[in-house]
Design an enzyme around this catalytic site. Structure first.
Site, PDB file in Angstrom:
ATOM      1  N   ARG A 192      -0.612  15.284   5.184  1.00  0.00           N
ATOM      2  CA  ARG A 192      -0.092  14.842   3.900  1.00  0.00           C
ATOM      3  C   ARG A 192      -1.241  14.302   3.061  1.00  0.00           C
ATOM      4  NH1 ARG A 192      -2.323  10.683   4.196  1.00  0.00           N
ATOM      5  NH2 ARG A 192      -1.232  10.033   2.330  1.00  0.00           N
ATOM      6  N   GLY A 193      -0.918  13.972   1.786  1.00  0.00           N
ATOM      7  CA  GLY A 193      -1.990  13.610   0.856  1.00  0.00           C
ATOM      8  C   GLY A 193      -2.314  14.842   0.020  1.00  0.00           C
ATOM      9  N   ALA A 194      -2.441  14.628  -1.299  1.00  0.00           N
ATOM     10  CA  ALA A 194      -2.493  15.773  -2.214  1.00  0.00           C
ATOM     11  C   ALA A 194      -3.627  16.770  -1.919  1.00  0.00           C
ATOM     12  CB  ALA A 194      -2.564  15.248  -3.647  1.00  0.00           C
ATOM     13  N   GLN A 240       2.378   4.727   4.959  1.00  0.00           N
ATOM     14  CA  GLN A 240       1.035   5.356   4.951  1.00  0.00           C
ATOM     15  C   GLN A 240      -0.059   4.287   4.890  1.00  0.00           C
ATOM     16  OE1 GLN A 240       3.601   6.367   3.049  1.00  0.00           O
ATOM     17  NE2 GLN A 240       3.523   8.550   2.607  1.00  0.00           N
ATOM     18  N   ASP A 282      -0.982  12.304  -7.264  1.00  0.00           N
ATOM     19  CA  ASP A 282      -0.488  13.599  -6.784  1.00  0.00           C
ATOM     20  C   ASP A 282      -0.402  14.645  -7.887  1.00  0.00           C
ATOM     21  OD1 ASP A 282       0.506  11.590  -4.650  1.00  0.00           O
ATOM     22  OD2 ASP A 282       0.641  13.583  -3.751  1.00  0.00           O
ATOM     23  N   ASN A 322       2.416   9.308  -8.365  1.00  0.00           N
ATOM     24  CA  ASN A 322       1.790   8.906  -7.102  1.00  0.00           C
ATOM     25  C   ASN A 322       2.889   8.284  -6.239  1.00  0.00           C
ATOM     26  OD1 ASN A 322      -0.581   8.655  -5.406  1.00  0.00           O
ATOM     27  ND2 ASN A 322      -0.413   6.444  -5.713  1.00  0.00           N
ATOM     28  N   LYS A 323       2.534   7.898  -5.043  1.00  0.00           N
ATOM     29  CA  LYS A 323       3.512   7.382  -4.076  1.00  0.00           C
ATOM     30  C   LYS A 323       4.418   6.321  -4.690  1.00  0.00           C
ATOM     31  CE  LYS A 323       4.133   8.640  -0.863  1.00  0.00           C
ATOM     32  NZ  LYS A 323       5.240   9.637  -0.686  1.00  0.00           N
TER      33      LYS A 323
HETATM   34  O1  MRU Z   1       3.744  11.545   0.578  1.00  0.00           O
HETATM   35  P1  MRU Z   1       2.270  11.530   0.804  1.00  0.00           P
HETATM   36  O2  MRU Z   1       1.850  10.699   1.953  1.00  0.00           O
HETATM   37  O3  MRU Z   1       1.688  12.927   0.822  1.00  0.00           O
HETATM   38  O4  MRU Z   1       1.725  10.831  -0.524  1.00  0.00           O
HETATM   39  C1  MRU Z   1       0.367  10.632  -0.684  1.00  0.00           C
HETATM   40  C2  MRU Z   1       0.047   9.880  -1.897  1.00  0.00           C
HETATM   41  O5  MRU Z   1       0.876   9.503  -2.687  1.00  0.00           O
HETATM   42  C3  MRU Z   1      -1.395   9.673  -2.167  1.00  0.00           C
HETATM   43  O6  MRU Z   1      -1.582   8.497  -2.900  1.00  0.00           O
HETATM   44  C4  MRU Z   1      -1.842  10.852  -2.981  1.00  0.00           C
HETATM   45  O7  MRU Z   1      -1.602  12.060  -2.325  1.00  0.00           O
HETATM   46  C5  MRU Z   1      -3.199  10.764  -3.439  1.00  0.00           C
HETATM   47  S1  MRU Z   1      -4.246  11.617  -2.324  1.00  0.00           S
HETATM   48  C6  MRU Z   1      -5.782  11.169  -2.345  1.00  0.00           C
END
Ligand code: MRU
Length: 326
Positions: free
Chosen positions: A45-47, A175, A216, A226-227
């Site tokens: 996970r993470g963009a 996270q 994201d 974002n999250k």
């Molecule tokens: O749902 P996730 O864990 O994929 O969400 C991740 C985030 O919101 C991060 O802040 C985002 O992807 C930025 S990545 C550097």
């Protein structure tokens, strides 16, 4: 450096982020279907990290003989909010049918993650000082590189600018508690875990000097997803006069969107709210909402940290110039 994946012997291995920090388990993917499942089920996970995984997913489709259009559709449907996934798949398209070229493109996408994050970390470090608060996870595990917001924090700590990190636990998926805490511990950066509802208290007591988060998807006016919980932090930061920065590679800007209300927001399972690590925390069957992301309006942002430098208002003009759209 921590890595969320590796490509070896025609297999794309994912470090299972659902099990961190308690166990380090590697999951092998030999098909695009398996890579899509890994993204959907948040093994990775993470963009930026899901962008790289999608690109290698298309390489796996070539290797395994899957139908390329079906493979791409599976990957596109795996998660809706981070634009990096779609950006990577768009870049892979011209190479369909050519295994060698698609492998080179996937490697190029991953290399660019590392290169842009080195620049993001340097630019971001210059605007950070003192005690910094961050949300969710934006380090190497979220990207496959140095990290975006967390890359800047670690760099600023190495330069002696940042002294301490407040780590939001990031309910409901944790996270921050599981992954950011793990990364900061490995990097040797002094940090303290807080629950998300403690931020206002700390800010009110003057214990937060800056907030930096990941992104994201950003619209052309600077609004960004974002999250879940990021929007609340931005409001708190504005109220307390604390600088607030999103950090992102410019590939996280969606040039087709003028403003943030057009960003698709992922709805995640209610059970992720009503259970923690398999333990129920609410009456059986009680309804729960779980939007995975929120959108922060651009007027709450102090500056946008990108690989081309920190952008300041008016953000629509600064973003267009950075994207070369002027
Ligand atoms: O749902 P996730 O864990 O994929 O969400 C991740 C985030 O919101 C991060 O802040 C985002 O992807 C930025 S990545 C550097």
């Amino acid at each position: 450096m921590l890595l969320p994946f590796r490509f070896e012997n025609n297999t794309f291995w994912l470090l299972d982020q659902r099990k961190l920090p308690f166990e380090e388990v590697w999951v092998p993917c030999q098909t695009a279907r398996a890579a899509a499942a890994g993204i959907r089920e948040m093994v990775v996970r993470g963009a930026p990290a899901i962008g790289v995984t999608a690109a290698y997913g298309m390489v796996l489709a070539h290797l395994s003989g899957e139908d390329l259009a079906e493979a791409e559709a599976l990957l596109r449907q795996s998660r809706p909010t981070a634009v990096n996934l779609f950006y990577a798949l768009d870049r892979m398209r011209p190479h369909w049918g050519d295994l060698e070229a698609s492998l080179q493109e996937a490697q190029a996408i991953w290399d660019e993650v590392r290169k842009t994050e080195q620049a993001i970390s340097q630019h971001g470090a210059r605007v950070l000082r003192g005690r910094v608060l961050t949300h969710c996870n934006t380090g190497p595990l979220a990207t496959g590189g140095y990290g975006t917001a967390l890359g800047a924090i670690v760099e600023a700590y190495r330069q002696g600018r940042v002294t301490h990190v407040w780590v939001d636990e990031t309910r409901p998926y944790l996270q921050g508690a599981r992954l950011t805490a793990y990364e900061l511990q490995k990097a040797g950066v002094p940090a303290t875990l807080i629950t998300d509802n403690m931020a206002a208290y700390l800010m009110g007591r003057g214990q937060v000097d800056a907030v930096i988060v990941g992104t994201d998807r950003m619209a052309l006016n600077g609004d960004f997803a974002n999250k879940i919980g990021t929007y609340g932090l931005a409001i708190l930061a504005r109220y307390h006069g604390i600088p607030f920065y999103p950090a992102l590679p410019l590939s996280s800007v969606d040039p087709s969107l003028e403003q943030g209300d057009q960003i698709p927001i992922e709805e995640r399972p209610a059970q992720e709210v009503t259970f923690i690590r398999g333990q129920p925390i609410a009456p059986e069957g009680f309804p729960a909402a779980h939007p995975g992301f929120d959108v922060t309006p651009h007027h709450l942002i102090t500056g946008i940290v990108t690989e081309k430098g920190v952008l300041y208002p008016p953000f629509d003009e600064a973003l267009r110039a950075a994207l070369g759209k002027e």
